[in-house]
Design an enzyme around this catalytic site. Structure first.
Site, mmCIF file in Angstrom:
data_model
loop_
_atom_site.group_PDB
_atom_site.id
_atom_site.type_symbol
_atom_site.label_atom_id
_atom_site.label_comp_id
_atom_site.label_asym_id
_atom_site.label_seq_id
_atom_site.Cartn_x
_atom_site.Cartn_y
_atom_site.Cartn_z
ATOM 1 N N GLU A 99 42.734 46.371 41.702
ATOM 2 C CA GLU A 99 43.738 45.316 41.854
ATOM 3 C C GLU A 99 43.846 44.496 40.570
ATOM 4 O OE1 GLU A 99 43.854 44.359 46.597
ATOM 5 O OE2 GLU A 99 42.376 43.262 45.437
ATOM 6 N N CYS A 112 45.529 38.892 35.153
ATOM 7 C CA CYS A 112 44.082 38.995 35.369
ATOM 8 C C CYS A 112 43.750 40.473 35.526
ATOM 9 C CB CYS A 112 43.730 38.197 36.630
ATOM 10 S SG CYS A 112 41.998 38.335 37.074
ATOM 11 N N CYS A 119 32.195 46.787 41.644
ATOM 12 C CA CYS A 119 31.256 46.012 40.830
ATOM 13 C C CYS A 119 29.859 46.194 41.423
ATOM 14 C CB CYS A 119 31.651 44.529 40.895
ATOM 15 S SG CYS A 119 30.663 43.463 39.825
ATOM 16 N N CYS A 123 27.079 39.700 43.694
ATOM 17 C CA CYS A 123 27.211 38.253 43.949
ATOM 18 C C CYS A 123 27.633 38.058 45.405
ATOM 19 C CB CYS A 123 28.251 37.624 43.024
ATOM 20 S SG CYS A 123 27.866 37.841 41.278
ATOM 21 N N CYS A 126 31.377 36.936 46.495
ATOM 22 C CA CYS A 126 32.540 37.632 45.943
ATOM 23 C C CYS A 126 32.852 38.904 46.729
ATOM 24 C CB CYS A 126 32.242 37.985 44.484
ATOM 25 S SG CYS A 126 33.597 38.868 43.688
ATOM 26 N N LEU A 222 28.526 30.444 35.813
ATOM 27 C CA LEU A 222 27.194 29.852 35.989
ATOM 28 C C LEU A 222 26.888 29.651 37.478
ATOM 29 C CD1 LEU A 222 24.807 28.855 34.268
ATOM 30 C CD2 LEU A 222 25.818 26.572 34.350
ATOM 31 N N CYS A 340 40.282 34.166 42.673
ATOM 32 C CA CYS A 340 38.932 34.539 42.236
ATOM 33 C C CYS A 340 38.076 34.905 43.434
ATOM 34 C CB CYS A 340 38.231 33.374 41.552
ATOM 35 S SG CYS A 340 39.104 32.697 40.175
#
Ligand code: SAH
Length: 348
Positions: A99, A112, A119, A123, A126, A222, A340
């Site tokens: 995407e 973006c 991935c 995390c 996400c 972070l 995000c």
């Protein structure tokens, strides 16, 4: 799915001017044909050889038969009803899906880009993490997201963020190659200052970027202020803890005389207290940086929630006292799951 005829074809999207020049030499064509091809592919956004009217028909026919230039095909485009953003679901030539997101705001037109299919960072906040990692994207596939999207617009895209699916610094060579073509005079000519690469903090690659003196902007996700806290949401922190990341960033900022951006996703009851803001302030004071606060975008894969306005205001009030610039990112594309942390392809 790529068919058997395509399998023998040469993928030329992603080749830079040197590689195209070599190719033209092999075909016994004049070197300036490489320049023309480069301009058609990367500047004029061509998606067929038919469009390349200043190339001789015989060369166009040959390229048509022997090469591939379209590496992403749109399967679905979802336009947001409440802001000027769009989410693109692309199919790659091997049948995988990715995407990309287009956003418009205050005269800026931003794309973006994804750098990997899925991935493997894991995390916990996400959605992309839930896909696992299928493979890295090639420079051509990274670029083609931009080229395709820009072709659908009547105005030039002004900004690029490497903040889509995947970790760009774990696909470093192809990320850099795509950026160089984006920068190139015979290409889209997007200046490095308008390109931001976001990373979870792959320490050795941060040193490499500093040593190679790349000019694009660097952003660090972070999201927490202690290792204990960061370990809970970003498993990569066990390999590259906060102290090591900040040391690398120190090297980067002093070597390149450039600021970095820190991103901090603010999550309800997890990292949104005034004490978190105080720790964040002291952690980053002394580093030439900007802080970008990102309100958490809820997704079906994470139990986390967005902080309420009042808590967020208190956090922001505290962090505004810091010596560095602070911005709050108004997430675009939430309603189309294009913000995000919301990118996920169930098709893979
Ligand atoms: N792997 C890179 C590139 C992805 S960028 C990186 O970690 O930076 C994606 C950005 O969105 C990161 O700053 C990440 O912290 C943020 N993000 C991820 N999930 C989110 C969510 N659910 N809500 C808000 N921001 C999120």
């Amino acid at each position: 799915m790529r068919n058997s005829v395509d399998r023998d074809k040469i993928v030329i999207k992603g080749w830079d001017i040197q590689e195209l020049t070599e190719f033209m030499k092999k075909l016994k064509e004049k070197p300036y044909r490489a320049k023309q091809l480069h301009i058609w592919l990367y500047r004029k956004l061509a998606r067929s050889f038919e469009e390349m009217t200043d190339l001789p028909a015989i060369l166009r026919n040959y390229l048509e038969k022997k090469t591939i230039i379209n590496l992403v095909e749109p399967v679905e485009v979802i336009k947001s009803p409440d802001d000027n953003s769009e989410k693109y679901l692309f199919r790659l030539t091997d049948g995988n899906y990715i995407e990309s997101v287009y956003m418009e705001s205050q005269g800026r037109r931003t794309v973006c880009l994804s750098t990997q299919v899925g991935c493997n960072l894991g995390c916990t906040f996400c959605a992309t993490a839930r896909m696992g990692l299928k493979r890295n994207l090639t420079a051509g596939e990274i670029l083609d997201q931009f080229l395709f999207i820009n072709r659908t617009k009547d105005r030039k895209i002004t900004n690029i963020v490497y903040m889509g699916m995947g970790e760009p610094l774990l696909n470093y060579e192809d990320t850099i190659k795509s950026i160089k073509i984006l920068n190139s005079e015979l290409g889209p000519e997007i200046s490095a200052r308008k390109i931001t690469v976001s990373t979870c903090g792959i320490v050795p690659i941060i040193y490499r970027i500093a040593n190679e003196r790349h000019k694009f902007k660097l952003a660090i996700s972070l999201n927490a202020t202690t290792n204990e806290q960061r370990n809970k949401i970003m498993p990569i922190n066990k390999k590259y803890p906060i102290k090591d990341i900040l040391k690398a960033i120190n090297y980067y900022t002093s070597n390149l005389k450039r600021r970095v951006t820190f991103e901090y996703v603010i999550i309800k009851g997890f990292n949104d207290s005034v004490n978190d803001a105080k720790r964040l302030k002291s952690l980053l004071s002394g580093i030439p940086c900007k802080l970008n606060i990102i309100p958490f975008n809820e997704n079906e894969f994470s139990k986390f929630q967005s902080s309420d306005e009042k808590t967020m205001d208190k956090f922001i009030e505290e962090i505004y006292k810091a010596p560095f610039a602070v911005t709050v990112r108004r997430s675009q594309g939430r309603s189309i799951k294009g913000a995000c942390g919301q990118l996920y392809c169930k098709q893979n």
